[in-house]
Design an enzyme around this catalytic site. Structure first.
Site, mmCIF file in Angstrom:
data_model
loop_
_atom_site.group_PDB
_atom_site.id
_atom_site.type_symbol
_atom_site.label_atom_id
_atom_site.label_comp_id
_atom_site.label_asym_id
_atom_site.label_seq_id
_atom_site.Cartn_x
_atom_site.Cartn_y
_atom_site.Cartn_z
ATOM 1 C CB CYS A 50 -1.138 0.173 0.765
ATOM 2 S SG CYS A 50 0.174 0.295 2.525
ATOM 3 C CG HIS A 99 15.922 -0.702 0.029
ATOM 4 N ND1 HIS A 99 15.332 0.708 0.283
ATOM 5 C CD2 HIS A 99 14.501 -0.995 -0.964
ATOM 6 C CE1 HIS A 99 13.976 0.310 0.573
ATOM 7 N NE2 HIS A 99 14.130 -0.668 -0.865
#
Length: 568
Positions: A50, A99
């Site tokens: 989202c 990351h």
């Protein structure tokens, strides 16, 4: 081949851009297929949640890979490349690994420490595996990311540093009050029956709501979720399922509604929300006469772009820093022309030559003004501030009778509902604002150390693995040499009995193995260190190894990995 990730998230892009760039399931599949079909990429995986969209790939050229992945993201998201580029970030090799591991641990989440991202990473890997777009590198990377995330949650208190997005959203709805006390006895409407909606429903049930109504486009899924809630051992909530067309009626009965669907348009318009509130109160609903968040659709101010990679060829420069003249004037209580001229004077320069607007003082008046400012500053040591107008008293906002939590991206609830009296709306955008200044716990530092250690270990393992096919090819060549020499010996000594032949063969093999043992062990150690990629080339050159033989070993290993693959 090298790991590359190109993406955007709530940290680099405003919600309006993330909404438009969101990818449904079909778009994700097509993006994966087109990525591996592109020339620079051999593997691909998409992590779409989202609040983030990231494309991972194993590429043979950095610049070409960045250009191709950026273009593909723009094509499949429907956002133009020129508009999308300022919000993209790029990570390469070890920074890309760092990351993803940080994402898996919840360090890059909107709410630090939330654990739902692990399930989303697992789904992303499964999707790439089903389409056969994940090879050895991405399989190893994503499975290790899952293990690192689990380790962070089991070995540290990162869960205490943040909560799930649902819990955090409910805390924002309750305006800081105890969620269980706030939720007790309320009637809840949950729109959607996916993983996020199911989590919201379970959280509401544990918080003590009296009733939960589940609405979903597929009624069977709504029924299944309602049955799970009803049969749960840890709650005694009443739950029932309704079709989507019953939402307007159920909204008039609900105290709190949570929506998280995959719809591309609005599920609840501002008019529908206003009608629901009017149905509860019996009075027409108007926009609240107080300063509340405006509908930011189409008027979002881009956030400063996160610092880009030093090797990134994209123009990822931040929004220009510093205050504008108008901004400084507002702070100082002066008009822009006054402040600008004083700034030039204070710096020992001359007045700035700028276009004059109607009603502005001429050069003579400005010279007098600068002189007056200089005299005042000499006398009192500062520039006088002008009195600001007293703040206007605002009409208190009515207490909300309907609480809305929108966890969808793109949004399910019209942002204009923010302005409706009697409504409190919390959406992804307001959650991002509320969590921006959340305190970082000491556990976060522990997780960062875990990530750093795991990135170093993963990099070493990958660098060592790259030389393995060369070492295997070297040993295969040595075995062929031994076999050839034994065959030659048998031609020269045809009367050699089996016992002596076996002893000679074993002796020659031991000699070869001992000669190769130290170099191959040492070359693996050296290759695991940063900058050790050249050792494989050195081995191939020194022993005149056939490149195709090495490549065939790599293909065989990748084929074995593909057969044995599976999420952690």
């Amino acid at each position: 081949m090298s790991l590359l990730v190109v993406g955007l998230s709530h940290r680099s892009a405003p919600v309006s851009v993330l909404e438009r760039a969101s990818l449904n399931a079909d778009a994700q599949l097509k993006l994966l297929q087109d990525t591996v079909a592109a020339e620079p990429a051999a593997e691909a995986a998409v992590l779409a949640t989202c609040n983030r969209i990231e494309l991972y790939a194993d590429v043979d050229k950095f610049h070409a890979g960045v250009a191709e992945l950026s273009t593909l993201l723009a094509q499949h998201s429907g956002v133009g490349l020129e508009e999308l580029t300022p919000h993209l970030y790029v990570h390469y090799e070890d920074r890309a690994v760092h990351h993803l591991f940080s994402v898996a641990c919840g360090l890059d989440s909107m709410v630090v420490g939330e654990g739902q991202i692990l399930g989303q990473i697992k789904d992303s890997l499964a999707r790439a595996q089903d389409l056969h777009t994940a090879g050895r590198l991405l399989n190893d990377l994503f499975q290790q990311a899952l293990r690192v995330g689990k380790r962070a949650h089991s070995e540290t208190g990162i869960d205490r540093a943040g909560q799930s997005l649902v819990t955090f959203g409910l805390e924002q709805l309750s305006a800081g009050a105890d969620v269980q006390g706030w939720a007790r006895g309320k009637k809840a409407l949950v729109i959607g029956a996916g993983s996020m909606s199911s989590l919201a429903a379970a959280t509401l049930a544990r918080s003590g709501v009296a009733e939960i109504v589940v609405a979903n486009r597929t009624f069977e899924r709504a029924e299944r979720l309602a049955r799970i809630l009803t049969e749960g051992d840890d709650t005694d909530v009443l739950a029932r399922a309704v079709p989507m067309d019953a939402v307007p009626v159920e909204l008039t009965r609900a105290d709190v509604a949570v929506s998280c669907t995959g719809a591309t348009g609005l599920v609840l318009t501002a008019d529908a929300v206003a009608a629901a509130v009017q149905g509860r109160t019996g009075t027409p609903v108007e926009a609240a006469a107080v300063a509340v968040p405006e509908d930011r659709r189409g008027a979002e101010t881009p956030l400063p772009v996160a610092g880009g990679d030093e090797n990134c060829p994209l123009d990822l420069s931040s929004v220009p820093s510093g205050f504008s003249v108008l901004g400084e004037a507002a702070v100082a209580g002066m008009d822009a022309a006054t402040l600008e001229q004083h700034g030039a004077w204070a710096a020992g320069g001359t007045a700035v030559d700028r276009p004059r607007e109607t009603g502005r003082p001429g050069p003579e008046a400005e010279a007098e003004l600068i002189g007056a400012l200089a005299a005042t500053a000499t006398r009192v040591g500062r520039i006088p501030e002008r009195r600001r107008p007293e703040p206007v008293a605002e009409t208190p906002r009515p207490a909300p009778v309907l609480f809305l939590l929108d966890l969808a991206m793109p949004r399910d609830v019209d942002a204009a509902a923010h302005r409706l009296a009697g409504v409190r709306l919390v959406d992804i955008e307001s959650l991002a604002d509320a969590s921006a200044d959340a305190p970082m716990a000491a556990d976060v530092d522990m997780v960062r150390r875990i990530v750093a250690d795991e990135v170093a270990a993963f990099g070493a393992a990958q660098r060592a693995a790259r030389i393995t096919p060369t070492v295997v090819a070297l040993r295969s060549m040595a075995a062929e040499v031994v076999a050839g020499e034994i065959a030659r010996l048998e031609g020269r000594l045809p009367g050699l009995d089996d016992k002596h032949r076996a002893e000679i063969t074993q002796t020659v093999k031991r000699v070869v193995d001992k000669l190769l043992h130290a170099p191959t062990v040492r070359v693996k150690q050296l290759a695991a260190e940063p900058g050790g990629a050249g050792y494989a080339d050195a081995l191939r050159t020194l022993f005149d190894l056939d490149q195709e033989t090495v490549a065939s070993v790599s293909r065989a290993e990748n084929s074995t990995t593909e057969k044995n693959r599976g999420p952690a």
